[in-house]
Design an enzyme around this catalytic site. Structure first.
Site, PDB file in Angstrom:
ATOM      1  CD  GLU A  11     -29.541  62.489  34.156  1.00 33.52           C
ATOM      2  OE1 GLU A  11     -28.952  61.591  34.790  1.00 33.52           O
ATOM      3  OE2 GLU A  11     -30.010  62.332  33.020  1.00 33.52           O
TER       4      GLU A  11
ATOM      5  CE  LYS B 161     -19.666  61.493  38.296  1.00 40.67           C
ATOM      6  NZ  LYS B 161     -19.424  60.524  39.371  1.00 40.67           N
TER       7      LYS B 161
ATOM      8  CG  ASP C 190     -19.999  59.944  45.571  1.00 40.98           C
ATOM      9  OD1 ASP C 190     -19.495  59.108  44.798  1.00 40.98           O
ATOM     10  OD2 ASP C 190     -19.341  60.556  46.422  1.00 40.98           O
TER      11      ASP C 190
ATOM     12  NE  ARG D  97     -17.703  51.825  36.091  1.00 41.04           N
ATOM     13  CZ  ARG D  97     -17.249  53.059  36.181  1.00 41.04           C
ATOM     14  NH1 ARG D  97     -17.798  54.003  35.450  1.00 41.04           N
ATOM     15  NH2 ARG D  97     -16.290  53.365  37.009  1.00 41.04           N
TER      16      ARG D  97
ATOM     17  CE1 TYR E 204     -26.314  56.001  35.042  1.00 44.37           C
ATOM     18  CE2 TYR E 204     -26.322  56.471  37.400  1.00 44.37           C
ATOM     19  CZ  TYR E 204     -25.752  55.846  36.298  1.00 44.37           C
ATOM     20  OH  TYR E 204     -24.631  55.090  36.447  1.00 44.37           O
TER      21      TYR E 204
ATOM     22  CE  LYS F 222     -16.268  64.174  40.786  1.00 44.87           C
ATOM     23  NZ  LYS F 222     -15.325  63.097  40.623  1.00 44.87           N
TER      24      LYS F 222
ATOM     25  CB  CYS G 264     -10.239  70.131  83.894  1.00 43.92           C
ATOM     26  SG  CYS G 264     -11.440  71.196  83.068  1.00 43.92           S
TER      27      CYS G 264
ATOM     28  CB  CYS H 221     -11.569  74.113  86.478  1.00 45.49           C
ATOM     29  SG  CYS H 221     -11.833  72.348  86.697  1.00 45.49           S
TER      30      CYS H 221
ATOM     31  CB  CYS I 259     -13.478  68.078  84.172  1.00 44.22           C
ATOM     32  SG  CYS I 259     -13.300  69.229  85.531  1.00 44.22           S
TER      33      CYS I 259
ATOM     34  CB  CYS J 214     -15.287  72.653  86.098  1.00 43.43           C
ATOM     35  SG  CYS J 214     -14.743  72.817  84.406  1.00 43.43           S
TER      36      CYS J 214
HETATM   37  S1  IVH Z   1     -24.614  58.450  33.070  1.00 43.89           S
HETATM   38  C1  IVH Z   1     -22.360  56.762  29.583  1.00 43.89           C
HETATM   39  N1  IVH Z   1     -25.806  59.783  34.979  1.00 43.89           N
HETATM   40  O1  IVH Z   1     -20.936  58.502  37.401  1.00 43.89           O
HETATM   41  C2  IVH Z   1     -22.778  57.533  30.747  1.00 43.89           C
HETATM   42  N2  IVH Z   1     -23.866  58.551  35.512  1.00 43.89           N
HETATM   43  O2  IVH Z   1     -18.164  58.895  36.403  1.00 43.89           O
HETATM   44  C3  IVH Z   1     -22.875  56.722  31.946  1.00 43.89           C
HETATM   45  N3  IVH Z   1     -23.234  58.636  37.855  1.00 43.89           N
HETATM   46  O3  IVH Z   1     -20.326  55.281  36.224  1.00 43.89           O
HETATM   47  C4  IVH Z   1     -23.238  57.369  33.164  1.00 43.89           C
HETATM   48  N4  IVH Z   1     -24.880  59.915  38.523  1.00 43.89           N
HETATM   49  O4  IVH Z   1     -21.810  55.557  38.288  1.00 43.89           O
HETATM   50  C5  IVH Z   1     -24.786  58.992  34.656  1.00 43.89           C
HETATM   51  N5  IVH Z   1     -26.968  60.990  36.604  1.00 43.89           N
HETATM   52  C6  IVH Z   1     -25.962  60.191  36.272  1.00 43.89           C
HETATM   53  C7  IVH Z   1     -25.022  59.744  37.209  1.00 43.89           C
HETATM   54  C8  IVH Z   1     -23.976  58.926  36.786  1.00 43.89           C
HETATM   55  C9  IVH Z   1     -23.815  59.240  38.907  1.00 43.89           C
HETATM   56  C10 IVH Z   1     -22.014  57.832  37.952  1.00 43.89           C
HETATM   57  C11 IVH Z   1     -22.080  56.504  37.285  1.00 43.89           C
HETATM   58  C12 IVH Z   1     -20.955  56.512  36.315  1.00 43.89           C
HETATM   59  C13 IVH Z   1     -20.053  57.549  36.886  1.00 43.89           C
HETATM   60  C14 IVH Z   1     -19.179  58.172  35.836  1.00 43.89           C
END
Ligand code: IVH
Length: 670
Positions: A115, A117, A119, A138, A227, A315, A409, A412, A427, A433
Site C-alpha cells: 500500500e 504509505k 504522508d 494517534r 487502510y 521508505k 540588473c 544589462c 530592472c 535589457c
Molecule cells: S498501517 C499497525 N498502512 O504510517 C500498522 N499505516 O509509520 C499501522 N501510514 O501511523 C499502520 N500509510 O500513520 C498503515 N497504508 C498504510 C499507511 C500507514 C501511512 C502511516 C500511519 C502510521 C505510520 C507508521
C-alpha cells in the site's frame, strides 16, 4: 563505542528524539527533516537492541507518536494505535521477508499487500451501529486527541456506513491528508495574509485537523483514506485485502496503487513502480507499506514494543532533505522582474540531484531569515521545481551572509527599482535589457503603441534569434532581403510588413511614449505626459518634481520615468528611432475645457474613471452631482437619476458620441 559511551549516547538520543517528536507530532512544526528524524530513530533502536539491559519504559521507542494537545478532548484507544518499523533498501526488505518466513517456519513465499504509505496524520474512526461516533488522532498510541468534529466535516469520512448487516461496533484506521494543490494554496494565502506557513502538507494536515474550529479541515480540502480495519464486533475476514475491500464497500476511499502479490521480488517491483507513480499523485506518499495479507500469519507473528512484526514501511528517498545554501543570484524575467535563485550544495531529493532552487522574492528570503551558508530544507513536491522550505540555522549570522537585492540588473546593468510597498523588484532597462528584449519589442509594435501590424511574436522571435533586431530602432532598418531570409516568409507578406513598418513612422507623441514601455506608464499617463510637456526633450529632462505636476503621475511613476530617461542606452535608442524617421505632429496646444461635468451610466468606449481623467486633464472639473451650474451631463448606458435631474434643471446633456467628439476636438486621441 565503549559501554559508558553507548549509555551516554542512548541518553542523549532519547532526549533528542523526544524533543523532535514533540515538535513533529504535537506542534506540527519540525526543525529537522523527516530523514534526519528517521536516522536518529534508527540509531536509537539499534543501540537499544544492542544493549537491552539499558532499555527504559519511557524511551520514545516504547511510545508511538507524542503527547496529546491538552486543549483537545482526550480519547483512550481501545486498541493501541501502533507505528511501523522502517526499511530503506532492497537488502533491508529481503531481510524482513526472510525473518518473517523463519518465524513462520515456511519456505513458501508470503502473500503481501503493498500500500502507498500516505504522508498525513493517522486517524481512528469509531462507528456504532453504522454511525460515526468518534474520531481520534494517534497521540501517544494509547491516548489520542478527539477530532470528531473536524473529521465529521470531511466529505470523505462517511457519517453513516453503507450497507445492511453492519457490525454494531467498527473501528477503521486511516490517514487524513492535505492534497499538494491545497497545501500550496494554503501557504500562498498565508504568505499574502501573514498567516502561519506550514513546512509540508503533512504538518498542514495535522495543523488543520487539530483545530478547535471544525470547519477548517473541510475548507482546506483534507481527505481521508482508510487502510485498516482495527476492530469489528463481528468476526473479520481472514485477509488484509478483504478488509480493504470491506472498507471500500462501507463507503471509504482507498488510496490508488494498492497491490497484492507474492514474495519479496513482487514487493521490490511494486516499490520501484510506486516511486515513479508518486510524482503524479495529487498528494504525498513517503514510502510503501508492506503487510502480510493473512490474518492468521499476522497473529502468529505478533508485535514488538510499538510496531507489528507483520508489516513494514519501506521508505522512499526523502523529498525533503537538508543541504547548504551556497549563494543566491538573480534571474531577470521577460518583464524585468528579478527572481532570486538559490545555489545549493548538490543533494539528492527524492531521486533527483538538485543544486538550484527557486525562491519567490526578497520578502520570502526575509521571512525565512535565510542567509548564505545556512543549512536549509529543500522540498520537492511531485515534478515541480524544488523549493527551499525553511532554514535550519538559527544562530546569529555574520554581516556578509545577508542576501540583498542587487542595485544593478545582472544582465544589462541598468538600475533595479523596487517601489515602496511592492514585492517585486525590476530592472529599469526595459527597451535595452536583453532579458526583456522580446517582451519589450512585442509591446513596442502592439496595436495601441506603434501599431506595426503583422510583426507578431513569431517573426519577432526569429528576427531576435538571428540577431537582426536588438533594439526597437533595428525594426526600421529591416529590408526585404532580411525579411525574406526568415523561414516561411513570402514576398507578399514581406512587402506588407515593410509597409506597416513604414506607416508606423508617422505616429503620435502619446503612442510613442506608451511604446517605450516605461514601467507604470500606460496609455492614459502617456497622453497626460504628452499634453503636459508637448515635446519629447522637455519630458526627457523633467525631474521628479516637474513630473509630479502632471495630473496622472504619482511618485512611483515619476521615479520610473526619470530612471528610464537617465539611462544613456535608452536615450540612444530614442535618438536612433527619430533618426530612422519616427515622427509625430506636435500635440495640439490645448484649447482648455472649462466648466463642470457630471457622468452618469456606463460608457462603451472607456471606464468612468478614464472619462473623468480625460476631462480633468483638459482642465474641466468633474462633479458627482448635478446642479444648475453644471456645464453638461455625459449620459452613458442605463443612466441614473442624474439624467432626470439634468432634465429638470435644463442642463445640457452629451451622449457618448458627443463626448468622444468633444475629446477629439481637444486633441485627445483614443
Ligand atoms: S498501517 C499497525 N498502512 O504510517 C500498522 N499505516 O509509520 C499501522 N501510514 O501511523 C499502520 N500509510 O500513520 C498503515 N497504508 C498504510 C499507511 C500507514 C501511512 C502511516 C500511519 C502510521 C505510520 C507508521
Amino acid at each position: 563505542m565503549s559501554g559508558a559511551d553507548a549509555q551516554q549516547r542512548l541518553h542523549a538520543l532519547r532526549r533528542e528524539v523526544a524533543y523532535h517528536a514533540h515538535l513533529y507530532h504535537t506542534l506540527d512544526a519540525p526543525v529537522i527533516t523527516d530523514h534526519e528524524y528517521d536516522l536518529l530513530w534508527q540509531e536509537l533502536l539499534d543501540l537499544e537492541r544492542q544493549y537491552p539491559q539499558w532499555q527504559e519504559a519511557d524511551s520514545p521507542s516504547q511510545l508511538a507518536g507524542a503527547a496529546v494537545r491538552a486543549d483537545l478532548g482526550q480519547v483512550e484507544h481501545q486498541i493501541p494505535m501502533l507505528s511501523l518499523d522502517n526499511v530503506f533498501s532492497v537488502e533491508d526488505f529481503s531481510a524482513f521477508d526472510q525473518r518473517l518466513r523463519e518465524r513462520l517456519g515456511t519456505d513458501q513465499t508470503l502473500t503481501y499487500v503493498c500500500e502507498p504509505k500516505l504522508d498525513g496524520l493517522a486517524i481512528s474512526l469509531r462507528y456504532h451501529e453504522g454511525s460515526l461516533v468518534r474520531a481520534a488522532t494517534r497521540g501517544d498510541g494509547l491516548i489520542g486527541e478527539d477530532v470528531t468534529a473536524s473529521l465529521a466535516a470531511l466529505p470523505s469520512v462517511p457519517k453513516r456506513l453503507c450497507g445492511d448487516d453492519l457490525p454494531t461496533e467498527i473501528e477503521i484506521r486511516g490517514e487524513v491528508l492535505m492534497p499538494r494543490a491545497a497545501f500550496i494554496r494554503l501557504n500562498e494565502q498565508a504568505e499574502a495574509q501573514g498567516g502561519r506557513i506550514f513546512a509540508n502538507p503533512r504538518n498542514a494536515a495535522a495543523g488543520s485537523v487539530r483545530q478547535l474550529d471544525a470547519r477548517i479541515a473541510a475548507e482546506r480540502g483534507l481527505q481521508f483514506f482508510a487502510y485498516a480495519l482495527a476492530y469489528s464486533s463481528q468476526p473479520l475476514p481472514a485477509r488484509q485485502q478483504e478488509h480493504l475491500a470491506l472498507c471500500q464497500r462501507w463507503g471509504f476511499q482507498l488510496a490508488a496503487g494498492i497491490a497484492v502479490g507474492q514474495g519479496a521480488e513482487f514487493c521490490e517491483q511494486r516499490h520501484a513502480a510506486l516511486l515513479v507513480e508518486r510524482e503524479h499523485l495529487p498528494f504525498e506518499i513517503d514510502g510503501m507499506v508492506v503487510k502480510v495479507d493473512s490474518l492468521a500469519q499476522q497473529s502468529l507473528l505478533g508485535f514488538v514494543a510499538r510496531a507489528p512484526r507483520w508489516a513494514v514501511a519501506w521508505k522512499f528517498p526523502a523529498i525533503e532533505v537538508a543541504t547548504r545554501l551556497l549563494a543566491v543570484d538573480w534571474q531577470v524575467g521577460r518583464t524585468g522582474a528579478l527572481t532570486p535563485v538559490a545555489h545549493l550544495q548538490p543533494v539528492n531529493v527524492g531521486g533527483v540531484t538538485v543544486s538550484r532552487a527557486s525562491l519567490h522574492n526578497l520578502d520570502e528570503i526575509q521571512r525565512m531569515d535565510l542567509h548564505i551558508g545556512d543549512e536549509v530544507v529543500l522540498y520537492r513536491a511531485g515534478d515541480v521545481i524544488p523549493k527551499i522550505a525553511r532554514s535550519l540555522t538559527s544562530a546569529s549570522h555574520a554581516a556578509d551572509t545577508v542576501i540583498t537585492l542587487p542595485t544593478q540588473c545582472p544582465i544589462c546593468a541598468s538600475p533595479v527599482l523596487r517601489p515602496p510597498g511592492e514585492v517585486v523588484a525590476r530592472c529599469s532597462g526595459g527597451l535595452y535589457c536583453p532579458a526583456q528584449r522580446q517582451e519589450a519589442l512585442l509591446h513596442f509594435v502592439s496595436r495601441r503603441a506603434m501599431a506595426i501590424d503583422g510583426l507578431g511574436e513569431k517573426w519577432l522571435a526569429m528576427l531576435i534569434a538571428q540577431g537582426r533586431i536588438e533594439h526597437a530602432a533595428d525594426i526600421y532598418r529591416l529590408d526585404r532581403d532580411s525579411l525574406l531570409s526568415l523561414d516561411r516568409m513570402g514576398e507578399k507578406l514581406a512587402d506588407k510588413l515593410l509597409q506597416a513598418i513604414d506607416a508606423s513612422r508617422q505616429t503620435t507623441l502619446p503612442r510613442f511614449l506608451y511604446a517605450l514601455g516605461i514601467r507604470t506608464v500606460g496609455e492614459s499617463t502617456a497622453h497626460a505626459l504628452a499634453l503636459h510637456f508637448l515635446d519629447l526633450p522637455a519630458l526627457m529632462t523633467a525631474d521628479e518634481a516637474a513630473l509630479l505636476r502632471v495630473s496622472d503621475v504619482g511618485p512611483v511613476t515619476a521615479r520610473w520615468i526619470v530612471t528610464f530617461f537617465a539611462q544613456p542606452h535608452h536615450r540612444d535608442i530614442i535618438a536612433a528611432l527619430l533618426a530612422a524617421g519616427v515622427h509625430w505632429p506636435p500635440p495640439q496646444a490645448q484649447e482648455s475645457l472649462s466648466g463642470s461635468y457630471v457622468i452618469t451610466g456606463t460608457l462603451a468606449s472607456m471606464s468612468r474613471d478614464q472619462a473623468r481623467a480625460h476631462l480633468l486633464r483638459l482642465g474641466a472639473r468633474v462633479s458627482g452631482s448635478v446642479s444648475a451650474k453644471t456645464t453638461a451631463v455625459i449620459v452613458g448606458h442605463e443612466p441614473g437619476s442624474k439624467k432626470d435631474q439634468a432634465e429638470r434643471l435644463g442642463v445640457a446633456m452629451l451622449s457618448e458620441e458627443d463626448f468622444l467628439e468633444l475629446l477629439q476636438r481637444h486633441g485627445v486621441t483614443l
